[in-house]
Design an enzyme around this catalytic site. Structure first.
Site, short mmCIF file in Angstrom:
data_model
loop_
_atom_site.label_atom_id
_atom_site.label_comp_id
_atom_site.label_asym_id
_atom_site.label_seq_id
_atom_site.Cartn_x
_atom_site.Cartn_y
_atom_site.Cartn_z
N CYS A 2 15.54 77.26 61.46
CA CYS A 2 15.87 78.62 61.05
C CYS A 2 17.33 78.74 60.66
O CYS A 2 18.18 78.13 61.27
CB CYS A 2 15.70 79.60 62.20
SG CYS A 2 14.06 79.72 62.84
N ARG A 27 17.71 73.17 55.46
CA ARG A 27 17.32 72.97 56.86
C ARG A 27 15.81 72.97 57.05
O ARG A 27 15.34 72.59 58.11
CB ARG A 27 17.94 74.09 57.72
CG ARG A 27 19.44 74.02 57.77
CD ARG A 27 20.06 75.33 58.18
NE ARG A 27 19.89 75.60 59.60
CZ ARG A 27 20.86 75.53 60.49
NH1 ARG A 27 22.07 75.17 60.13
NH2 ARG A 27 20.64 75.81 61.75
N TRP A 74 11.57 78.89 60.61
CA TRP A 74 10.75 77.70 60.82
C TRP A 74 9.93 78.03 62.07
O TRP A 74 10.45 78.05 63.18
CB TRP A 74 11.64 76.47 61.03
CG TRP A 74 10.90 75.19 61.16
CD1 TRP A 74 10.42 74.40 60.15
CD2 TRP A 74 10.55 74.52 62.37
NE1 TRP A 74 9.80 73.29 60.67
CE2 TRP A 74 9.86 73.33 62.02
CE3 TRP A 74 10.76 74.79 63.73
CZ2 TRP A 74 9.37 72.43 62.96
CZ3 TRP A 74 10.27 73.89 64.67
CH2 TRP A 74 9.59 72.73 64.28
N ASN A 98 17.23 82.63 65.96
CA ASN A 98 17.00 81.20 65.88
C ASN A 98 16.86 80.71 67.32
O ASN A 98 17.76 80.95 68.13
CB ASN A 98 18.22 80.54 65.21
CG ASN A 98 18.01 79.07 64.97
OD1 ASN A 98 16.95 78.53 65.24
ND2 ASN A 98 19.04 78.42 64.46
N GLY A 99 15.75 80.07 67.67
CA GLY A 99 15.57 79.56 69.03
C GLY A 99 14.21 79.94 69.59
O GLY A 99 13.30 80.32 68.83
N GLU A 481 12.43 52.68 61.06
CA GLU A 481 13.07 53.68 60.20
C GLU A 481 12.36 53.74 58.83
O GLU A 481 12.15 54.82 58.27
CB GLU A 481 14.56 53.35 60.06
CG GLU A 481 15.37 54.26 59.16
CD GLU A 481 15.37 55.73 59.56
OE1 GLU A 481 14.88 56.09 60.63
OE2 GLU A 481 15.84 56.53 58.74
N LYS A 485 10.59 57.08 57.32
CA LYS A 485 10.92 57.66 56.01
C LYS A 485 9.64 57.88 55.19
O LYS A 485 9.46 58.91 54.57
CB LYS A 485 11.87 56.76 55.21
CG LYS A 485 13.29 56.68 55.66
CD LYS A 485 14.10 57.93 55.48
CE LYS A 485 14.03 58.81 56.65
NZ LYS A 485 14.91 58.87 57.71
N GLU A 488 7.62 60.80 56.59
CA GLU A 488 8.28 62.11 56.43
C GLU A 488 8.10 62.69 55.04
O GLU A 488 7.85 63.88 54.90
CB GLU A 488 9.79 61.97 56.68
CG GLU A 488 10.19 61.86 58.12
CD GLU A 488 11.70 61.70 58.26
OE1 GLU A 488 12.30 62.46 59.02
OE2 GLU A 488 12.29 60.81 57.62
N HIS A 504 -1.61 41.40 68.78
CA HIS A 504 -2.05 42.04 70.01
C HIS A 504 -2.74 43.37 69.75
O HIS A 504 -2.86 44.19 70.66
CB HIS A 504 -0.87 42.22 70.97
CG HIS A 504 -0.26 40.92 71.40
ND1 HIS A 504 -0.91 40.03 72.23
CD2 HIS A 504 0.91 40.34 71.06
CE1 HIS A 504 -0.15 38.95 72.40
NE2 HIS A 504 0.96 39.12 71.71
N LYS A 604 15.62 70.42 59.21
CA LYS A 604 16.84 69.69 59.51
C LYS A 604 17.58 70.44 60.61
O LYS A 604 17.37 71.62 60.78
CB LYS A 604 17.71 69.64 58.26
CG LYS A 604 18.76 68.57 58.33
CD LYS A 604 18.99 67.93 57.01
CE LYS A 604 19.91 66.74 57.15
NZ LYS A 604 19.19 65.50 57.28
N1 HGA Z 1 10.87 81.46 67.80
C1 HGA Z 1 11.16 82.13 66.58
C2 HGA Z 1 12.30 81.45 65.84
C3 HGA Z 1 11.97 80.02 65.53
C4 HGA Z 1 13.17 79.16 65.19
O1 HGA Z 1 14.27 79.29 65.68
N2 HGA Z 1 13.00 78.12 64.39
O2 HGA Z 1 14.09 77.28 64.07
C5 HGA Z 1 9.93 82.26 65.69
O3 HGA Z 1 8.96 81.51 65.83
O4 HGA Z 1 9.94 83.13 64.83
#
Ligand code: HGA
Length: 609
Positions: A2, A27, A74, A98-99, A481, A485, A488, A504, A604
């Site tokens: 986020c 990000r 995100w 964010n969080g 790695e 890549k 991803e 094995h 990111k």
């Molecule tokens: N938990 C919140 C924010 C998600 C977040 O920080 N993502 O990096 C949500 O789900 O909206």
């Protein structure tokens, strides 16, 4: 992950907020939104998908206003859709976050019992509701935010506006980054300096538990105890050019090609003819390193692979025991810490939530000290470490890490050399390792010349569902790695194995549809690896082998191809052999038409647990 942008200005802020969100797109995110205060009204626009989709909604119906907040989300709690996109509103309040709020369920239940109706599935919305209630009961916005964050468990960076206080934005951080941009007659909040560089290079980094209030003319920060505090203003060295894509098709390609420069910058003024220069890890660094009896290296993703390479190096050359672990495991396990152990955190952004939490956890586990290897000087990991060695990769925009990895290897090469030298590594060997390290940029440059051949190899992989990567010894993490890549960015399922493990189990997967990519530089294990490749060949598997120039590969790639290169010596070969792995993943992804720089579901700067 986020992104947050907020602004208080005399001009209309919506275009600034949208430009800031675009700078944070790297990000990785799944929806975007802005909210702007205009004479007591809150205008809001949100959309699933890219910032430009939200922007076209805004442009179809633009709104004025000098106070606003913006977000790229995100998703952690609730699917990516418009209703779950931020900003969230409740009564007079709009908020971006964010969080993760870990006690949101009980807070939500209490609010629902009191009659509050939620419109999203997010954990975030409870904060908007609580702050709005408190503002209605007579608190200022800042008081309401301060009281609310005290009751939260988990991690947050937030920016909040209230229609009752136009011209004010309040922010707070704990466990997720937030910084203030200082302009002339205007102020900003952002989750990194990249978001603000178009409007200011004057940055104040907030500390854990800080609450900040910005208006056009003032910034006031309050510390954990609620009392006003002063925090220094830094001049960010970021430039808008550093994040231009230039002639390259994708940021990832640009960043792969920037590696010779980035590695050279990381080594610059840190190594001379007699080895590593004094105290490059910080004041008192050499003294502390001389006392080290072992190392615990903690990291996530690509940085974890860099740590694994360092384990081979440090154990071989410095003869010190090294344990490498992913941060999300380490932090919840009672690791045994022998006396004299150094804690090493590796993180590109320095805000990786798991790595940061592991580092904080390490403080109560009795380490000799902490060392951060990181790309962002003002980041939390760097600020909280005793010793630091900055990689100088410059901004990395592609979600799949490339130049961060090779610059981490350069930094870990310096660490290895210093530890080995202090423990009496033979002079000739030391000089050889030092000169290899100094050659790392030019050898990477040479490896980049393989691009045309790699584009041809990429054709072999585009219609495959799976791939195996093999390596032995210090090249095993390089194979890991390479597999990471490919997963991803091309979404092909790829696994890496230590080549000796093939028989094995995974050999059962090998048939004509299973390409096997082998990292095979010269070295004592080459013959062993060749035998493992024969096992693949005997089962009809297609071999793509990256080998050192002269080494005979005994016609191993009867199906597939052998690509010759120069690893530059046993010590630096892991960094050099990484380059074709990156190019292969990149070109497979381009041919498959994926979103190379922002692969699906990934982000990111992973600032949530
Ligand atoms: N938990 C919140 C924010 C998600 C977040 O920080 N993502 O990096 C949500 O789900 O909206």
């Amino acid at each position: 992950m986020c992104g947050i942008v907020a602004a208080v200005a005399q001009r209309d802020v919506a275009p600034l907020l949208i430009a800031g969100l675009k700078a944070l797109e790297y990000r990785g995110y799944d929806s975007a939104g802005i909210a702007v205060l205009d004479h007591g009204d809150v205008h809001r626009v949100r959309a699933k998908g890219k910032v430009r989709e939200m922007e076209s909604l805004y442009l179809a119906n633009p709104f004025p206003g000098g106070t606003g907040i913006a977000h790229t989300r995100w998703a952690t709690h609730g699917v990516p859709n418009e209703a779950n996109a931020h900003p969230h509103t409740a009564g007079n309040v709009a908020l971006v976050h964010n969080g993760i709020i870990e006690n949101y369920a009980s807070l939500r239940a209490e609010l629902q019992a009191g009659g509050h109706v939620f419109t999203s599935e997010t954990d975030t919305e409870v904060m908007a509701a609580l702050i709005s209630e408190r503002v209605e009961s007579g608190m200022s916005l800042r008081e309401a935010v301060t009281a609310t964050v005290r009751g939260l468990e988990g991690a947050y960076a937030i920016a909040v506006v209230s229609s009752k206080e136009p011209g004010h934005v309040v922010g707070a951080r704990h466990g997720a980054p937030l910084l203030v941009g200082v302009g002339i007659g205007e102020h900003f909040l952002g989750s990194d300096a990249q978001a603000l560089i178009q409007v200011t290079n004057k940055i104040i980094y907030l500390e854990e538990h800080d609450v900040v209030e910005i208006t056009r003319d003032h910034v006031q920060i309050y510390g954990r105890d609620g009392k006003p505090v002063e925090r220094a203003v830094h001049e960010s060295e970021l430039s808008t050019d550093a994040v231009e894509r230039g002639e390259y098709r994708h940021y990832m390609q640009k960043e792969i090609f920037e590696q010779p420069r980035a590695v050279a910058d990381t080594l610059e003024a840190r190594i001379g003819p007699n080895g590593v220069l004094p105290n490059i890890f910080g004041v008192g660094g050499d003294e502390l390193l001389a006392k080290v009896k072992g190392l615990h290296i903690i990291a996530c993703g690509t940085s974890y692979h860099a740590g694994l390479v360092a384990k081979y190096w440090i154990e071989e050359y410095a003869r010190l025991p090294v344990n490498v672990e992913v941060a999300s495991e380490y932090r919840y396990r009672e690791a045994v810490v022998p006396e004299g152990t150094l804690f090493v955190a590796i993180s590109q952004s320095g805000e990786t939530a798991d790595t940061l939490a592991a580092m904080r956890e390490s403080r109560r586990r009795g380490y000799l000290g902490t060392l951060a290897i990181c790309n962002v000087p003002e980041s939390s990991v760097v600020r909280e470490a005793d010793l630091k060695l900055m990689t100088r990769a410059g901004p990395e925009i592609g979600v799949a890490s490339t130049k961060a990895f090779t610059t981490q290897l350069a930094a870990l090469g310096l660490l290895t050399l210093q530890l080995a030298h202090q423990r009496g590594l033979d002079g000739e060997r030391h000089a050889d390792l030092a000169s290899q390290l100094q050659r790392m940029p030019s050898m990477i440059e040479k490896a980049l010349e393989l691009e045309p051949q790699i584009i041809e190899l990429a054709e072999h992989l585009i219609h495959r569902q799976h791939a195996l990567f093999l390596g032995r010894g210090v090249q095993y993490p390089v194979a890991m790695e390479g597999a990471l890549k490919l997963k991803e960015i091309s979404y092909i399922h790829a696994e890496a194995y230590a080549a000796g493990e093939l028989k094995h189990g995974p050999l059962a997967l090998v048939d004509e549809d299973m390409p096997v990519i082998a990292v095979a530089p010269n070295g004592p294990l080459l013959d062993k690896l060749k035998s493992n490749l024969q096992e693949v060949r005997a089962r009809g598997g297609e071999l793509l082998v990256f080998a050192d120039g002269e080494a005979s590969m005994d016609g191993n790639a009867s199906r597939g191809a052998i690509l010759r290169m120069d690893g530059g010596g046993e010590f630096i070969a892991p960094a050099v052999f990484t380059v074709p792995m990156q190019l292969l993943a990149y070109h497979v992804a381009v041919l498959r038409g994926t979103d190379v720089d922002q692969p699906r579901n990934l982000a990111k700067s992973v600032t949530v647990e």
